[in-house]
Scaffold this active site. Structure first.
Site, PDB file in Angstrom:
ATOM      1  N   GLU A 188       2.013 -45.471   2.654  1.00 36.93           N
ATOM      2  CA  GLU A 188       2.588 -44.644   3.730  1.00 36.93           C
ATOM      3  C   GLU A 188       1.702 -43.429   3.977  1.00 36.93           C
ATOM      4  OE1 GLU A 188       6.806 -43.723   3.602  1.00 36.93           O
ATOM      5  OE2 GLU A 188       7.173 -45.409   2.270  1.00 36.93           O
ATOM      6  N   ASP A 244      15.190 -48.430  13.599  1.00 36.39           N
ATOM      7  CA  ASP A 244      14.042 -49.116  12.993  1.00 36.39           C
ATOM      8  C   ASP A 244      13.485 -50.237  13.884  1.00 36.39           C
ATOM      9  OD1 ASP A 244      14.199 -47.390  10.830  1.00 36.39           O
ATOM     10  OD2 ASP A 244      15.545 -48.704   9.729  1.00 36.39           O
ATOM     11  N   HIS A 264       8.650 -46.180   8.300  1.00 40.39           N
ATOM     12  CA  HIS A 264       9.733 -46.902   7.635  1.00 40.39           C
ATOM     13  C   HIS A 264       9.161 -47.648   6.424  1.00 40.39           C
ATOM     14  CE1 HIS A 264      13.534 -48.965   7.168  1.00 40.39           C
ATOM     15  NE2 HIS A 264      12.867 -50.092   7.049  1.00 40.39           N
ATOM     16  N   SER A 287       6.653 -35.904   1.228  1.00 40.16           N
ATOM     17  CA  SER A 287       5.300 -36.321   0.816  1.00 40.16           C
ATOM     18  C   SER A 287       4.525 -36.899   2.016  1.00 40.16           C
ATOM     19  CB  SER A 287       5.347 -37.320  -0.352  1.00 40.16           C
ATOM     20  OG  SER A 287       5.887 -38.544   0.058  1.00 40.16           O
ATOM     21  N   MET A 307      16.553 -38.324   7.732  1.00 33.84           N
ATOM     22  CA  MET A 307      17.605 -39.291   7.464  1.00 33.84           C
ATOM     23  C   MET A 307      18.847 -39.108   8.343  1.00 33.84           C
ATOM     24  SD  MET A 307      15.799 -40.937   5.454  1.00 33.84           S
ATOM     25  CE  MET A 307      16.575 -42.156   4.400  1.00 33.84           C
ATOM     26  N   ARG A 324      26.870 -34.944  17.071  1.00 28.66           N
ATOM     27  CA  ARG A 324      25.454 -35.327  17.081  1.00 28.66           C
ATOM     28  C   ARG A 324      24.739 -34.677  18.266  1.00 28.66           C
ATOM     29  NH1 ARG A 324      23.663 -39.251  13.581  1.00 28.66           N
ATOM     30  NH2 ARG A 324      25.512 -40.189  12.735  1.00 28.66           N
TER      31      ARG A 324
HETATM   32  C1  GAR Z   1       9.598 -42.424   2.835  1.00 21.67           C
HETATM   33  O1  GAR Z   1       9.466 -43.545   1.990  1.00 21.67           O
HETATM   34  C2  GAR Z   1       9.925 -42.869   4.242  1.00 21.67           C
HETATM   35  O2  GAR Z   1       9.294 -44.055   4.614  1.00 21.67           O
HETATM   36  C3  GAR Z   1      11.412 -43.071   4.139  1.00 21.67           C
HETATM   37  O3  GAR Z   1      11.874 -41.994   3.352  1.00 21.67           O
HETATM   38  C4  GAR Z   1      10.838 -41.607   2.457  1.00 21.67           C
HETATM   39  C5  GAR Z   1      10.604 -40.139   2.619  1.00 21.67           C
HETATM   40  O4  GAR Z   1       9.717 -39.657   1.650  1.00 21.67           O
HETATM   41  N1  GAR Z   1      12.026 -43.084   5.425  1.00 21.67           N
HETATM   42  C6  GAR Z   1      13.108 -43.765   5.716  1.00 21.67           C
HETATM   43  O5  GAR Z   1      13.699 -44.453   4.904  1.00 21.67           O
HETATM   44  C7  GAR Z   1      13.588 -43.610   7.138  1.00 21.67           C
HETATM   45  N2  GAR Z   1      14.673 -44.486   7.409  1.00 21.67           N
HETATM   46  P1  GAR Z   1       8.969 -38.276   1.846  1.00 21.67           P
HETATM   47  O6  GAR Z   1      10.058 -37.256   2.160  1.00 21.67           O
HETATM   48  O7  GAR Z   1       8.344 -38.015   0.503  1.00 21.67           O
HETATM   49  O8  GAR Z   1       7.988 -38.432   2.934  1.00 21.67           O
END
Ligand code: GAR
Length: 216
Positions: A176, A147, A111, A15, A92, A67
């Protein structure tokens, strides 16, 4: 000015990717998303990219035995597209120090918390558990420690009595979607730079855009 060439790395719903795609769809947008890369083959964000006509690549970490070899594949793709900025959008996987160094100040992340509070996972549950009254989201440059890194924009939201993590998470996600495109636009317009590990703004019309504090 040529458009900044951006790659977005995702692992899931995408998103935030959508918010970035929407910003870049404008004719006068200063940035252009030239590729979306997912480490998860089933990530819905890949569909979003396809619908926007942006090329996609799956680089599945499970296909690599380290990695480093996974990141070599990432680097090959990013270098071949002449990428100048990488946006992590719900990506992730932890990145190695050498990847982060290679892309220093060309790698940003969103974040779901007001850093430096609540690094890591399950940020909304932990914010509720801690009893904080404000929570939010942060766009920052990536540094080797997870982070951490110079903060570009933050948005805060209230934590309401009896909030569930889902309710709070939705409120944060809405912000976000505002701050990630704003941050990328500022970078693409060369309105932000890093100095002494802090973000310095130059020519931003409204500096309050780097501190979003919505009502309610
Ligand atoms: C979002 O809330 C982003 O901030 C978080 O994952 C979600 C992804 O949503 N990111 C983290 O936690 C990174 N450590 P999205 O795929 O709908 O953008």
């Amino acid at each position: 000015m040529a458009k900044l060439k951006v790659a977005v790395l995702i692992s899931g719903s995408g998103s935030n990717l959508q918010a970035l795609l929407d910003m870049c769809a404008a004719e006068n947008a200063p940035a252009e998303i030239v590729r979306v890369i997912s480490n998860v083959p089933t990530a819905y964000g890949l569909e979003r990219a396809k619908q926007a006509g942006v090329p996609t690549t799956v680089i599945n970490h499970k296909d690599y035995d380290s990695r480093e070899s996974f990141e070599d594949a990432l680097n090959q793709m990013l270098d071949s597209e002449n990428i100048k900025m990488i946006c992590l959008a719900g990506f992730m996987r932890l990145l190695t120090d050498s990847f982060v160094q290679k892309w220093k100040d060309m790698l940003i992340n969103i974040h779901p918390a007001l850093l430096p509070s609540f690094k890591g996972l399950h940020t909304h549950e932990r914010a509720i558990e801690a009893g904080v009254k404000f929570h939010g989201a942060t766009v920052h440059y990536v540094r080797p420690n997870m982070d951490e890194g110079p903060i570009i924009i933050q948005a805060c939201v209230p934590v309401l009595p009896n909030d569930t993590a889902d309710e709070l998470g939705k409120r944060v996600l809405e912000q976000e979607h505002k701050i990630y495109p704003l941050a990328l636009r500022m970078i693409a317009k060369r309105q932000v730079r890093v100095s002494a590990e802090k973000v310095v703004y130059n020519g931003v019309d409204n500096l309050m855009e780097s501190m979003i504090n919505p009502e309610g």
